[in-house]
Write an enzyme that holds these catalytic residues in place. Structure first.
Site, PDB file in Angstrom:
ATOM      1  CB  CYS A  92       5.562  31.906 -21.509  1.00 43.80           C
ATOM      2  SG  CYS A  92       3.899  31.416 -22.045  1.00 43.80           S
TER       3      CYS A  92
ATOM      4  N   GLY B  55     -21.600  24.975  -6.455  1.00 40.60           N
ATOM      5  CA  GLY B  55     -22.081  25.882  -5.427  1.00 40.60           C
ATOM      6  C   GLY B  55     -21.020  26.820  -4.905  1.00 40.60           C
TER       7      GLY B  55
ATOM      8  CG  PHE C 216     -23.428  29.437 -11.795  1.00 40.76           C
ATOM      9  CD1 PHE C 216     -22.984  29.469 -10.486  1.00 40.76           C
ATOM     10  CD2 PHE C 216     -23.138  30.516 -12.615  1.00 40.76           C
ATOM     11  CE1 PHE C 216     -22.255  30.554 -10.010  1.00 40.76           C
ATOM     12  CE2 PHE C 216     -22.419  31.600 -12.152  1.00 40.76           C
ATOM     13  CZ  PHE C 216     -21.974  31.621 -10.838  1.00 40.76           C
TER      14      PHE C 216
ATOM     15  CG  HIS D 129       0.420  34.704 -21.340  1.00 40.43           C
ATOM     16  ND1 HIS D 129       1.661  34.113 -21.363  1.00 40.43           N
ATOM     17  CD2 HIS D 129       0.177  35.036 -20.043  1.00 40.43           C
ATOM     18  CE1 HIS D 129       2.161  34.084 -20.128  1.00 40.43           C
ATOM     19  NE2 HIS D 129       1.288  34.648 -19.312  1.00 40.43           N
TER      20      HIS D 129
ATOM     21  CB  CYS E 119       5.475  34.461 -24.503  1.00 41.18           C
ATOM     22  SG  CYS E 119       4.524  34.994 -23.052  1.00 41.18           S
TER      23      CYS E 119
ATOM     24  CG  ASP F  36     -22.526  24.975 -17.267  1.00 41.29           C
ATOM     25  OD1 ASP F  36     -23.376  25.204 -18.140  1.00 41.29           O
ATOM     26  OD2 ASP F  36     -21.792  25.843 -16.798  1.00 41.29           O
ATOM     27  CB  SER F  37     -27.214  21.671 -15.555  1.00 44.50           C
ATOM     28  OG  SER F  37     -27.119  22.588 -14.464  1.00 44.50           O
TER      29      SER F  37
ATOM     30  CG  ASP G 273     -15.664  24.966 -15.503  1.00 45.48           C
ATOM     31  OD1 ASP G 273     -16.199  26.088 -15.631  1.00 45.48           O
ATOM     32  OD2 ASP G 273     -16.075  24.112 -14.697  1.00 45.48           O
TER      33      ASP G 273
END
Length: 399
Positions: free
Chosen positions: A331, A246, A94, A362, A336, A90-91, A293
């Protein structure tokens, strides 16, 4: 780069395939977050075993430490972290703005509260200042001063060498005024155009490197007209895909995302940034996003919280002390198959590091498998039934 497979009959959701220089990503897909070129407490080899198709790292953090030049010298992000599959970065927008406002991980995801255009965490000093050209900020690590512009973000991400990168955008919060949101949207659109121009320049200059796909990022907070305006503005540019970013009101997430996907071209992939609770993933997939993500799986695992089909639970509770069953029956993850809740309870009580590793394994498998099941259901025509049955069980039993 992207082909659409099956589609939902009454919603924008779809399956598909993203093709990158380092392999294909079958979508919808959950992308584990390796912020600093590592998924916290989990080896890259384990992410492969968990079914992870790609990883996402952060340009801001890698720029500060160890430095984008070092990652490039190592052969790029994948080679640096020993990950052979597709990568995203990502840039940094954020992190520049949320950390600059004193927030460690996130900003409020509801619109309740005082309207303010200078949002700041209680007791913190502002470390980032935005102008029309870019953002000046102080490092959260050592207080050193730095400057990010759209061009700088592109240069850093080209050095990092991820297959998919994001345009530099301004993060706003749900508390910002309408006037500020409008001004910010203009700024983000202008930055998107500058990112695209710099990306094209760098791609030509670095023609010997694998081609990187650039996604534009749609902002607009909770305002329908601004979200649609932002999406239309980016759709008019030659981006390879789109990120939905955002602050988004959680209770209206599906509606807001659909405003955006309604305006975006169907032949480009869409990534929903930083969203990870199961109910949010269902909403995002149904509304037409292809990849997702979130740091949540590993972040909560480090404090003993685990996800199951019967809700999210805390292994530190007394009931786990003598529970010799797995975290979740059925699972297929390594944890597990080999460890009990009683043992994990003990590890957390004893402050042993491998507690975080085992629970992170997990939780990551839980999220990857969940979104994989959505993809399978779309292709089988059973998505509505899966959503109703799965969320009915999960939400009714969440602790």
């Amino acid at each position: 780069m992207f082909t659409v497979g099956s589609t939902l009959p009454d919603a924008p959701g779809r399956s598909g395939t993203i093709t990158t220089p380092h392999g294909e990503i079958r979508t919808p897909a959950f992308i584990p977050v390796g912020t600093k070129a590592t998924v916290k407490a989990v080896l890259p080899e384990s992410i492969v075993q968990l079914g992870g198709q790609a990883v996402l790292s952060n340009a801001y953090h890698l720029y500060l430490q160890p430095g984008a030049d070092i990652v490039e010298e190592a052969g790029g992000l994948g080679a640096f972290m020993n990950w052979r599959g597709p990568t995203f970065t990502d840039s940094g927008g954020f992190q520049v703005l949320s950390l600059g406002a004193g927030f460690k991980k996130t900003l409020a995801m509801d619109a309740v509260g005082t309207e303010a255009d200078d949002v700041i965490a209680p007791g913190k000093d502002r470390l980032a200042h935005v102008d029309d050209d870019g953002v000046t900020f102080k490092s959260h690590l050592d207080g050193s001063k730095h400057r990010f512009t759209p061009e700088v973000s592109m240069q850093i991400q080209h050095q990092l060498g991820a297959d998919i990168i994001f345009a530099f955008d301004e993060l706003t919060t749900l508390m910002n005024s309408r006037e500020y949101q409008e001004d910010s949207l203009k700024r983000t659109q202008a930055w998107a155009e500058r990112c695209l121009a710099e990306h094209q320049r760098l791609s030509a200059e670095r023609a010997d490197k694998p081609r990187q796909a650039l996604y534009g990022v749609v902002q607009g907070a909770q305002h329908e007209d601004l979200r649609r305006q932002a999406a239309r503005g980016l759709a008019g540019l030659d981006f390879d895909g789109y990120g939905v970013g955002g602050a988004i009101e959680k209770e209206n997430l599906g509606t807001i995302v659909r405003w955006v996907t309604d305006e975006l071209p169907d032949d480009r992939p869409r990534h929903l940034l930083g969203i990870g609770e199961p109910e949010d993933l269902f909403a995002g997939v149904e509304a037409g996003c292809d990849t997702f993500d979130c740091v949540t799986p590993t972040r909560v695992a480090r404090s003993s919280r685990i996800y199951t089909a019967d809700g999210r639970h805390n292994l530190m509770v007394a009931a786990s002390r003598r529970d010799f069953g797995p975290i979740e029956e059925g699972c297929d993850c390594y944890t597990c198959a080999h460890y009990t809740k009683a043992y994990l309870h003990h590890l957390f009580k004893a402050n042993e590091y491998n507690a975080a590793t085992l629970c992170s394994i997990h939780n990551e498998r839980f999220f990857i498998r969940l979104v994989d099941s959505m993809r399978d259901a779309i292709e089988a025509g059973d998505f509505a039934a899966l959503k109703q049955e799965w969320l009915g069980r999960y939400l009714s039993k969440s602790a």
